[in-house]
Design an enzyme around this catalytic site. Sequence first.
Site, PDB file in Angstrom:
ATOM      1  N   ASP A  31       0.897  -1.248  -0.001  1.00 55.64           N
ATOM      2  CA  ASP A  31       0.195  -0.171  -0.010  1.00 55.64           C
ATOM      3  C   ASP A  31       0.692   1.117  -0.023  1.00 55.64           C
ATOM      4  O   ASP A  31       2.062   1.157   0.135  1.00 55.64           O
ATOM      5  CB  ASP A  31      -0.982   0.071   1.273  1.00 55.64           C
ATOM      6  CG  ASP A  31      -0.349  -0.526   2.606  1.00 55.64           C
ATOM      7  OD1 ASP A  31       0.915  -0.216   2.539  1.00 55.64           O
ATOM      8  OD2 ASP A  31      -0.837  -1.184   3.440  1.00 55.64           O
ATOM      9  N   ASN A  86      -7.527  -2.636  13.894  1.00 59.92           N
ATOM     10  CA  ASN A  86      -8.931  -2.553  13.408  1.00 59.92           C
ATOM     11  C   ASN A  86      -9.042  -3.831  12.727  1.00 59.92           C
ATOM     12  O   ASN A  86     -10.007  -4.065  12.157  1.00 59.92           O
ATOM     13  CB  ASN A  86      -9.403  -1.336  12.935  1.00 59.92           C
ATOM     14  CG  ASN A  86      -8.505  -1.024  11.794  1.00 59.92           C
ATOM     15  OD1 ASN A  86      -7.473  -1.992  11.188  1.00 59.92           O
ATOM     16  ND2 ASN A  86      -8.852   0.105  11.178  1.00 59.92           N
ATOM     17  N   HIS A 127      -7.349  -4.433  10.077  1.00 61.51           N
ATOM     18  CA  HIS A 127      -6.916  -4.571   8.564  1.00 61.51           C
ATOM     19  C   HIS A 127      -5.845  -5.158   8.108  1.00 61.51           C
ATOM     20  O   HIS A 127      -4.954  -5.265   8.988  1.00 61.51           O
ATOM     21  CB  HIS A 127      -6.817  -2.959   8.197  1.00 61.51           C
ATOM     22  CG  HIS A 127      -5.643  -2.111   8.722  1.00 61.51           C
ATOM     23  ND1 HIS A 127      -5.385  -0.795   8.831  1.00 61.51           N
ATOM     24  CD2 HIS A 127      -4.187  -2.688   8.805  1.00 61.51           C
ATOM     25  CE1 HIS A 127      -4.341  -0.448   9.373  1.00 61.51           C
ATOM     26  NE2 HIS A 127      -3.560  -1.631   9.385  1.00 61.51           N
ATOM     27  N   GLU A 164      -9.196  -1.852   5.009  1.00 60.61           N
ATOM     28  CA  GLU A 164     -10.068  -1.511   6.351  1.00 60.61           C
ATOM     29  C   GLU A 164     -11.281  -2.384   6.702  1.00 60.61           C
ATOM     30  O   GLU A 164     -11.831  -2.870   5.606  1.00 60.61           O
ATOM     31  CB  GLU A 164     -10.353  -0.076   6.401  1.00 60.61           C
ATOM     32  CG  GLU A 164      -9.176   0.958   6.120  1.00 60.61           C
ATOM     33  CD  GLU A 164      -8.293   1.102   7.151  1.00 60.61           C
ATOM     34  OE1 GLU A 164      -8.082   0.139   8.076  1.00 60.61           O
ATOM     35  OE2 GLU A 164      -7.776   1.979   7.307  1.00 60.61           O
TER      36      GLU A 164
END
Length: 252
Positions: free
Chosen positions: A77, A148, A150, A155
């Site tokens: 990413d 979270n 991810h 996400e």
Amino acid sequence: MTTSTAPLPIQACSPAEAAREVAREIAALIRERRAAGRMAVLCLPTGRTPLGVYDELVRMQRDEALDFANVTTFNLDEFLGLPPEHPQSFRRYMRERFFARIGLEPTHTWIPSGDVAPAQIAAHCAEYEREIADAGGLDYALLGIGRNGHIGFNEPGSARDSRTREVRLHEVTRADAARAFGGLEFVPERAITMGVATILGARRVRVLAFGADKRDILRRTLEDTPGPQVPATFLRGHPDVRLLADGAALGR
């Protein structure tokens, strides 16, 4: 597309032990592919978690003649809106912390562009997928897990069949990055990430998780029904996946 509820294999180890284990696997893959006259295609992350792996691979080049000439890398990413030389760009991170240290040719490294024009983002993401396919697919994906859930910047809410695309970053992800950027207001709101399906297409997946702040999300990753609210749960059922985590992350 079905989703497996198979367990995620776990290897309890210290961060140093995990770094050595993963580096040994990557080195063996590189040598195996070189003997076959093929490139080794790696999917790589940024952040603090993989630094031990990169340090160990650098050491192996120095002390064990590990040759990276037949290595191609694709990063997971990149933040959108950051030029390549920005202090927090993942391109700069990879160059300074790994690529330059092993002399990896820039033509062998692929990272999503953080400064691609908005009108070109969709085409850029499609080209990233084509480059992965043209390289023969990902041999080995190294991942961390966000607080979270991810993987990459997939996400909560990310679909299992998602591919490389533009995403809006979750508030937890941005908060975790705020210190590095000097404040939440400076953290980009959007990014480009490999999709879940892209990651799951790797022939081998290794996941690193260290520290007590990962304990809750690891529990959910291991126990929740696989689904988009915890994207890391999609890793369960991959034919060659392993989680390497320390006692603090595992609650032991």
